[in-house]
Design a protein around this motif. Structure first.
Motif, PDB file in Angstrom:
ATOM      1  N   VAL A  29       0.833  -1.206   0.000  1.00  0.00           N
ATOM      2  CA  VAL A  29       0.000   0.000   0.000  1.00  0.00           C
ATOM      3  C   VAL A  29       0.867   1.254   0.000  1.00  0.00           C
ATOM      4  O   VAL A  29       0.637   2.205  -0.766  1.00  0.00           O
ATOM      5  CB  VAL A  29      -0.962  -0.015   1.203  1.00  0.00           C
ATOM      6  CG1 VAL A  29      -1.655   1.336   1.357  1.00  0.00           C
ATOM      7  CG2 VAL A  29      -2.010  -1.111   1.039  1.00  0.00           C
ATOM      8  N   PHE A  30       1.883   1.268   0.851  1.00  0.00           N
ATOM      9  CA  PHE A  30       2.756   2.443   0.929  1.00  0.00           C
ATOM     10  C   PHE A  30       3.611   2.583  -0.326  1.00  0.00           C
ATOM     11  O   PHE A  30       3.806   3.685  -0.850  1.00  0.00           O
ATOM     12  CB  PHE A  30       3.666   2.351   2.154  1.00  0.00           C
ATOM     13  CG  PHE A  30       2.929   2.298   3.474  1.00  0.00           C
ATOM     14  CD1 PHE A  30       1.602   2.671   3.560  1.00  0.00           C
ATOM     15  CD2 PHE A  30       3.567   1.855   4.627  1.00  0.00           C
ATOM     16  CE1 PHE A  30       0.916   2.620   4.780  1.00  0.00           C
ATOM     17  CE2 PHE A  30       2.901   1.810   5.837  1.00  0.00           C
ATOM     18  CZ  PHE A  30       1.579   2.184   5.920  1.00  0.00           C
ATOM     19  N   SER A  31       4.119   1.448  -0.823  1.00  0.00           N
ATOM     20  CA  SER A  31       4.995   1.510  -1.990  1.00  0.00           C
ATOM     21  C   SER A  31       4.231   1.901  -3.243  1.00  0.00           C
ATOM     22  O   SER A  31       4.834   2.392  -4.206  1.00  0.00           O
ATOM     23  CB  SER A  31       5.699   0.165  -2.199  1.00  0.00           C
ATOM     24  OG  SER A  31       4.766  -0.867  -2.486  1.00  0.00           O
ATOM     25  N   ALA A  32       2.907   1.681  -3.265  1.00  0.00           N
ATOM     26  CA  ALA A  32       2.118   2.164  -4.400  1.00  0.00           C
ATOM     27  C   ALA A  32       2.276   3.672  -4.550  1.00  0.00           C
ATOM     28  O   ALA A  32       2.405   4.193  -5.667  1.00  0.00           O
ATOM     29  CB  ALA A  32       0.641   1.792  -4.209  1.00  0.00           C
ATOM     30  N   TRP A  33       2.278   4.387  -3.424  1.00  0.00           N
ATOM     31  CA  TRP A  33       2.514   5.830  -3.470  1.00  0.00           C
ATOM     32  C   TRP A  33       3.970   6.124  -3.862  1.00  0.00           C
ATOM     33  O   TRP A  33       4.246   7.125  -4.531  1.00  0.00           O
ATOM     34  CB  TRP A  33       2.205   6.448  -2.113  1.00  0.00           C
ATOM     35  CG  TRP A  33       0.744   6.505  -1.801  1.00  0.00           C
ATOM     36  CD1 TRP A  33       0.025   5.631  -1.026  1.00  0.00           C
ATOM     37  CD2 TRP A  33      -0.195   7.472  -2.270  1.00  0.00           C
ATOM     38  NE1 TRP A  33      -1.290   6.007  -0.984  1.00  0.00           N
ATOM     39  CE2 TRP A  33      -1.459   7.141  -1.737  1.00  0.00           C
ATOM     40  CE3 TRP A  33      -0.090   8.607  -3.084  1.00  0.00           C
ATOM     41  CZ2 TRP A  33      -2.607   7.890  -1.983  1.00  0.00           C
ATOM     42  CZ3 TRP A  33      -1.230   9.348  -3.337  1.00  0.00           C
ATOM     43  CH2 TRP A  33      -2.472   8.989  -2.791  1.00  0.00           C
ATOM     44  N   SER A  34       4.882   5.275  -3.443  1.00  0.00           N
ATOM     45  CA  SER A  34       6.302   5.509  -3.732  1.00  0.00           C
ATOM     46  C   SER A  34       6.590   5.524  -5.225  1.00  0.00           C
ATOM     47  O   SER A  34       7.433   6.287  -5.700  1.00  0.00           O
ATOM     48  CB  SER A  34       7.164   4.429  -3.054  1.00  0.00           C
ATOM     49  OG  SER A  34       7.001   4.441  -1.652  1.00  0.00           O
ATOM     50  N   VAL A  35       5.896   4.660  -5.964  1.00  0.00           N
ATOM     51  CA  VAL A  35       6.165   4.559  -7.406  1.00  0.00           C
ATOM     52  C   VAL A  35       5.163   5.345  -8.244  1.00  0.00           C
ATOM     53  O   VAL A  35       5.263   5.345  -9.472  1.00  0.00           O
ATOM     54  CB  VAL A  35       6.175   3.087  -7.859  1.00  0.00           C
ATOM     55  CG1 VAL A  35       7.305   2.332  -7.174  1.00  0.00           C
ATOM     56  CG2 VAL A  35       4.835   2.406  -7.578  1.00  0.00           C
ATOM     57  N   ALA A  36       4.204   6.022  -7.597  1.00  0.00           N
ATOM     58  CA  ALA A  36       3.189   6.772  -8.341  1.00  0.00           C
ATOM     59  C   ALA A  36       3.446   8.273  -8.359  1.00  0.00           C
ATOM     60  O   ALA A  36       3.056   8.954  -9.313  1.00  0.00           O
ATOM     61  CB  ALA A  36       1.802   6.516  -7.757  1.00  0.00           C
ATOM     62  N   ALA A  37       4.083   8.800  -7.316  1.00  0.00           N
ATOM     63  CA  ALA A  37       4.157  10.251  -7.137  1.00  0.00           C
ATOM     64  C   ALA A  37       5.378  10.859  -7.807  1.00  0.00           C
ATOM     65  O   ALA A  37       6.491  10.311  -7.694  1.00  0.00           O
ATOM     66  CB  ALA A  37       4.178  10.591  -5.649  1.00  0.00           C
ATOM     67  N   PRO A  38       5.225  11.981  -8.495  1.00  0.00           N
ATOM     68  CA  PRO A  38       6.394  12.706  -8.997  1.00  0.00           C
ATOM     69  C   PRO A  38       7.255  13.209  -7.839  1.00  0.00           C
ATOM     70  O   PRO A  38       6.793  13.280  -6.688  1.00  0.00           O
ATOM     71  CB  PRO A  38       5.779  13.882  -9.764  1.00  0.00           C
ATOM     72  CG  PRO A  38       4.339  13.550  -9.944  1.00  0.00           C
ATOM     73  CD  PRO A  38       3.964  12.645  -8.822  1.00  0.00           C
ATOM     74  N   TYR A  39       8.473  13.558  -8.155  1.00  0.00           N
ATOM     75  CA  TYR A  39       9.351  14.150  -7.150  1.00  0.00           C
ATOM     76  C   TYR A  39       8.726  15.443  -6.638  1.00  0.00           C
ATOM     77  O   TYR A  39       8.283  16.288  -7.414  1.00  0.00           O
ATOM     78  CB  TYR A  39      10.726  14.417  -7.763  1.00  0.00           C
ATOM     79  CG  TYR A  39      11.747  15.000  -6.805  1.00  0.00           C
ATOM     80  CD1 TYR A  39      11.915  14.476  -5.538  1.00  0.00           C
ATOM     81  CD2 TYR A  39      12.563  16.067  -7.199  1.00  0.00           C
ATOM     82  CE1 TYR A  39      12.869  14.989  -4.674  1.00  0.00           C
ATOM     83  CE2 TYR A  39      13.519  16.586  -6.347  1.00  0.00           C
ATOM     84  CZ  TYR A  39      13.668  16.051  -5.080  1.00  0.00           C
ATOM     85  OH  TYR A  39      14.604  16.564  -4.224  1.00  0.00           O
ATOM     86  N   ASP A  40       8.647  15.575  -5.325  1.00  0.00           N
ATOM     87  CA  ASP A  40       8.095  16.738  -4.634  1.00  0.00           C
ATOM     88  C   ASP A  40       6.572  16.787  -4.689  1.00  0.00           C
ATOM     89  O   ASP A  40       5.979  17.776  -4.273  1.00  0.00           O
ATOM     90  CB  ASP A  40       8.670  18.050  -5.184  1.00  0.00           C
ATOM     91  CG  ASP A  40       8.517  19.205  -4.184  1.00  0.00           C
ATOM     92  OD1 ASP A  40       8.569  18.939  -2.972  1.00  0.00           O
ATOM     93  OD2 ASP A  40       8.350  20.356  -4.624  1.00  0.00           O
ATOM     94  N   ALA A  41       5.920  15.728  -5.177  1.00  0.00           N
ATOM     95  CA  ALA A  41       4.463  15.703  -5.103  1.00  0.00           C
ATOM     96  C   ALA A  41       3.977  15.468  -3.680  1.00  0.00           C
ATOM     97  O   ALA A  41       3.029  16.122  -3.241  1.00  0.00           O
ATOM     98  CB  ALA A  41       3.903  14.633  -6.040  1.00  0.00           C
ATOM     99  N   PRO A  42       4.582  14.547  -2.913  1.00  0.00           N
ATOM    100  CA  PRO A  42       4.231  14.465  -1.493  1.00  0.00           C
ATOM    101  C   PRO A  42       4.647  15.747  -0.768  1.00  0.00           C
ATOM    102  O   PRO A  42       5.540  16.473  -1.232  1.00  0.00           O
ATOM    103  CB  PRO A  42       5.024  13.251  -0.993  1.00  0.00           C
ATOM    104  CG  PRO A  42       5.343  12.466  -2.211  1.00  0.00           C
ATOM    105  CD  PRO A  42       5.521  13.482  -3.296  1.00  0.00           C
TER     106      PRO A  42
END
Length: 554
Positions: A29-42
């Protein structure tokens, strides 16, 4: 039954396998965000990325400086000597909701520069743990590896909490509290380079270990695993961010005061408890010392005329922002511009509120005091800081900042409710209901975030887009690893977690009730005895929800 036989019966069958499965679920679940978000999107990831590489380069205590970040915002921070390609904040699209992330320069290396970062004065421990891949490979691959390390740290703590609650939650209802605490906002942060995710997870670990350890009766089961879990959470919580000492202090006050002197003496007589107490005290002292030495709490006054809030006006604005805070706790991705449809927020808030309200209704005055302390620390104290400095910082407090302490509310509520209202079957049913209501929000927020980053936010004639607009496979920007991978990881991770939390209460009830065992082989804590006496009738019937009913477990 001999003590040896009882100990073996109480050992969770397949505990290691269960830990691996829950860890895998949360990690996916967490890694889904890791590979989905552009740099500096979080939130603030470029600031934390620069700090992480700086720490791994030996710049642990950089000289405090006034920096410019965002859109000409003066603030406290420091400079770190890092590759030029790391300083690519998402300015071309972060402030423009209809602009996808394709305009942003890709993350890269390059010559060394002195890059400003608002995280330059933060405690270095988190950054030392996650920053090595980003330092070695300042690219998308290095960023994802650093994000995955952050994901793994949080997933490991949550899996540990799950296993502990299997043994120490009477009917497993605290698993519903754990699921409610692990919000999509936590998943978004845990899958990024940002210490806020691990900070929230540390708070969850502290309460998952501390509540049954400090509020439950002593029994035949060894509580060493709870001591380790609560101690680890406390030691991590204090130094990760500058408000960590406040969160830890409020959590300890809520759990320790009021408390039976006999119970505390019993705990203090154990060497493991004393050692962890010294460790927590050392972590707290280190955290407070770092804040003062690095001037992490320093504020930079804005240009004259920027903010003109009266004290009462600022207080009313803060009070009126409660809905924004609740949404921020559940999940608002990106630069606080990616929201789910409103029903998903209420599907999360209402079950949690029900746990807390029922606990307040049937709990003792000591229980209500504990909720009051969590409310004071998690909402009132940040409000005092925010309102008093509104003309310096503007309004910057968000719901995610409150989560490290407020995660204790659903966990404490579940602990009380399963002891005073619900039996085993009812606790199992409520946990299933939590799975059905809460789990879908994780996937929904990810889809809305991917659409925002890949195509830009919807700006059509109607306030809500059609289903075709919510296609996460089209757009001018895609993750270098593709848009399919994060969705597959999220779906598999949620499926694994749903199965584990769905079955968890049955496993917890089958293990038996540690407080009933205390009555069989050891004396209950005086505090627990007094509370039962105050609420007792002449006899205990088989329908009393405080008596374990394993035959009722479906």
């Amino acid at each position: 039954m001999s003590k040896g036989l009882q100990t073996s019966r109480l050992k969770p069958a397949g505990g290691r396998k269960q830990w691996i499965l829950v860890f895998l679920g949360f990690f996916l679940v967490f890694s889904a965000w890791s590979v989905a978000a552009p740099y500096d999107a979080p939130p603030d990831e470029v600031q934390h990325g620069i700090r992480a590489v700086g720490v791994l380069s030996g710049e642990i205590v950089p000289k405090p400086a006034q920096i410019i970040w965002g859109v000409n915002n003066a603030g406290a921070g420091a400079y770190q000597r890092v590759p030029e390609g790391l300083f690519h904040p998402a300015r071309c699209w972060g402030f423009y909701p209809d602009q996808p992330a394709s305009c942003q320069e890709p993350l890269s290396g390059g010559k060394l520069i002195d890059a400003p970062t608002s995280a330059g004065r933060y405690n270095p421990l988190y950054y030392a743990a996650v920053g090595l891949p980003l330092k070695l490979w300042p690219s998308w691959g290095g960023l994802v590896l650093s994000r995955l390390i952050s994901s793994a740290l949080s997933a490991a703590l949550l899996a540990w909490a799950f296993i502990s609650l299997l043994r120490w939650s009477r009917y497993g209802l605290m698993l519903a509290g754990l699921l409610a605490s692990a919000t999509p906002m936590l998943a978004h942060l845990a899958g990024a380079v940002n210490p806020n995710g691990l900070e929230i997870t540390a708070g969850i670990a502290l309460f998952c270990g501390g509540i049954p350890l400090l509020l439950g009766a002593p029994g035949s089961r060894s509580k060493s695993s709870l001591v380790w879990l609560a101690g680890t959470g406390a030691v991590l919580l204090a130094p990760l961010r500058s408000l960590g000492p406040l969160w830890l202090g409020c959590a300890l006050v809520a759990l320790l005061i009021p408390q039976s002197r006999t119970h505390l003496q019993h705990l203090w007589s154990q060497r493991l408890v004393r050692r962890w107490t010294y460790g927590i005290a050392a972590s707290l002292a280190f955290a407070v010392a770092w804040v003062f030495i690095s001037k992490a709490g320093e504020l930079v006054p804005p240009a004259d005329g920027r903010f003109h809030y009266g004290l009462a006006q600022a207080a009313l604005i803060y009070f009126a922002s409660w809905e924004i805070f609740l949404q921020g706790m559940v999940g608002v991705a990106g630069w606080f511009d990616i929201f789910m449809p409103l029903p998903f927020y209420w599907m999360w808030v209402c079950p949690v509120a029900a746990l807390v309200i029922f606990a307040l209704t049937v709990g003792t005055w000591k229980d209500r005091w504990r909720f009051f302390v969590l409310f004071l620390g998690g909402f009132v104290a940040p409000g005092i800081l925010q309102v008093s400095q509104a003309n310096v910082t503007g309004f910057i407090i968000g719901g995610r900042y409150m989560l490290p302490l407020l995660v204790g509310m659903p966990l404490l509520g579940a602990y009380i409710v399963e002891r005073r209202i619900l039996n085993a079957k009812q606790s199992h049913s409520m946990t299933k209901l939590f799975c059905l209501l809460l789990v879908p929000s994780h996937l929904v927020l990810l889809i809305y975030a991917m659409v925002r980053w890949q195509r830009g936010a919807y700006r059509g004639a109607h306030p809500q887009p059609g289903l075709g607009r919510l296609n996460p496979f089209v757009g001018s920007w895609h993750p270098p690893t593709g848009s399919v991978l994060p969705l597959v990881a999220m779906v598999i991770g949620l499926a694994v977690l749903t199965v584990m939390f769905w079955r968890g209460p049955a496993l917890a009830a089958a293990l038996g009730d540690p407080e009933v065992e205390a009555g069989q082989e050891g004396a209950p804590a005086p505090e627990a005895t007094a509370e039962r006496r105050a609420d007792s009738t002449d006899g205990v019937s088989s329908e009393d929800p405080r008596v374990p009913l394993p035959d009722r477990v479906s």
